[in-house]
Design a protein around this motif. Sequence first.
Motif, mmCIF file in Angstrom:
data_model
loop_
_atom_site.group_PDB
_atom_site.id
_atom_site.type_symbol
_atom_site.label_atom_id
_atom_site.label_comp_id
_atom_site.label_asym_id
_atom_site.label_seq_id
_atom_site.Cartn_x
_atom_site.Cartn_y
_atom_site.Cartn_z
ATOM 1 N N ILE A 110 1.059 -1.347 -0.065
ATOM 2 C CA ILE A 110 -0.002 0.081 0.246
ATOM 3 C C ILE A 110 0.862 1.030 -0.181
ATOM 4 O O ILE A 110 0.557 2.088 -0.621
ATOM 5 C CB ILE A 110 -0.984 -0.097 1.177
ATOM 6 C CG1 ILE A 110 -1.816 -1.039 1.191
ATOM 7 C CG2 ILE A 110 -1.542 1.266 1.569
ATOM 8 C CD1 ILE A 110 -2.775 -1.340 2.228
ATOM 9 N N VAL A 111 1.883 1.204 0.915
ATOM 10 C CA VAL A 111 2.688 2.519 1.128
ATOM 11 C C VAL A 111 3.492 2.877 -0.078
ATOM 12 O O VAL A 111 3.887 3.645 -0.490
ATOM 13 C CB VAL A 111 3.508 2.294 2.380
ATOM 14 C CG1 VAL A 111 4.646 3.561 2.492
ATOM 15 C CG2 VAL A 111 2.785 2.290 3.405
ATOM 16 N N CYS A 115 0.652 5.825 -4.296
ATOM 17 C CA CYS A 115 -0.360 6.405 -3.435
ATOM 18 C C CYS A 115 -0.461 7.999 -3.134
ATOM 19 O O CYS A 115 -1.066 8.430 -2.084
ATOM 20 C CB CYS A 115 0.166 5.753 -1.764
ATOM 21 S SG CYS A 115 1.554 5.905 -1.415
ATOM 22 N N VAL A 116 0.345 8.704 -4.154
ATOM 23 C CA VAL A 116 0.286 9.821 -3.972
ATOM 24 C C VAL A 116 -0.555 10.455 -5.105
ATOM 25 O O VAL A 116 -0.529 9.998 -6.264
ATOM 26 C CB VAL A 116 1.814 10.503 -4.433
ATOM 27 C CG1 VAL A 116 1.649 12.112 -4.240
ATOM 28 C CG2 VAL A 116 2.515 9.880 -3.117
ATOM 29 N N GLN A 117 -1.245 11.422 -4.831
ATOM 30 C CA GLN A 117 -2.298 11.925 -6.005
ATOM 31 C C GLN A 117 -1.576 12.389 -7.157
ATOM 32 O O GLN A 117 -0.616 13.284 -7.042
ATOM 33 C CB GLN A 117 -3.134 13.013 -5.225
ATOM 34 C CG GLN A 117 -4.065 13.617 -6.029
ATOM 35 C CD GLN A 117 -4.816 14.889 -5.268
ATOM 36 O OE1 GLN A 117 -4.235 15.481 -4.792
ATOM 37 N NE2 GLN A 117 -6.230 15.009 -5.427
ATOM 38 N N PRO A 118 -1.966 11.970 -8.367
ATOM 39 C CA PRO A 118 -1.324 12.423 -9.715
ATOM 40 C C PRO A 118 -1.644 13.942 -9.974
ATOM 41 O O PRO A 118 -2.846 14.299 -9.758
ATOM 42 C CB PRO A 118 -1.799 11.192 -10.444
ATOM 43 C CG PRO A 118 -2.963 10.894 -10.115
ATOM 44 C CD PRO A 118 -2.868 10.958 -8.474
#
Lengths: 165, 120
Positions: free
Chosen positions: B14-15, B19-22
Motif C-alpha cells: 500500500i505504502v 499512493c500520491v495523488q497524480p
Amino acid sequence: MNRLIHLFKKLNYPMPFGHWIIDLILAIPRIICGLLLSFFYGADKFGMPWTAEDRNLDLFEVIYWFPQDVESFGGVFAMFPVFFAWMGAFSEAVGGLLMALGFQTRIAGFLIVCTMLVAIFCQQWNSGLWGMSAALGFLWVGIYAMVLGSGRFGLDYLISKKWKS
Amino acid sequence: MKRFRVIFGLLACIVCQNCVQPTFKQEVNFSIDMRNVDTFNTVGIRGNFEPLSWKEDLILEDPNSDGIYTKSIVFDSPFTSIEFKFVKDNKEYELKDKANRRLEFSKERKTNFSGVFDQE
C-alpha cells in the motif's frame, strides 16, 4: 506468536480510573480531537470516504503537495518523502478516527504523537507558539491516549472485557 | 508469524504503490474582452490554483492592441477545474458579489477560455 498476541493484548488493555466520571471527562477531549483530526486536518490531505469531492482524492491517497512539504524538512524525510507523507496523513485521518472510537487507542496515540512532534519541530517551529498551538493541543491529547488507552469509553475497553471473560 | 508477514507485506505494498495523488499538466489560454471598459491600466487574473493566487495578479497582455487581452498558463494540477476572476488595475475585481468564474479542464490537456470583462 503467542508472545506477540499477549503483547498486543497488553498494549490495548485500557487503564480505567476508579470512577467512570473521570473516564468520561478524559474521553471528551480524546473523542473531539480524534474527530477533528480525522474529519478536517486528515481528510484535507488523505483520501477518506468523507473527504470533500473537490479534493479529487482516491481512497488512502495522499494529496499531491504533501510529499513535497515533507521533503523540505530534510534529513531522513527527504530520503523517504512519500512514506513519511503517507504515514503522517494516515496518522491524522485514520489514527484520529481510531482515537475517537477508542480502538487500538495506544497505537493511534503513538502515531499521532509522532506526527505532531514532526509537525511542531520540522514544520511549525518558525511560526511561533500561536502557529504551533493546534499541533501542541493534539500532541497533549495523543500523549495521554498513548499512556492511558481508551479508558471505559472506547472499543478497547469492550474488547478487553471480552478477552478477560 | 506468517500472518504478520502477510500483513506487513500488504502494508508495504500500500505504502510503496502509487499512493500520491497524480497531477496533470494542463495548458489554458485565457482571453478577456476589455473593449467595454473605459479606463484601466492593467488587467490581471487571480484564482485558486498555482500559478494563480487570490493575492497577486498574473497580468494579461494585448500584443495587437485590439482590446482583447490574453495569457497562456500551464497548470500542474490534480483537479479537473479551477476558479478565477479577472482584476482591473491590480485591485478592482470583476463580477462583484457574484460567484467566481469556473473553468473545467478538457481531457486533451489544452483548454481555451474567452469571456467579456464583468459579464458572466
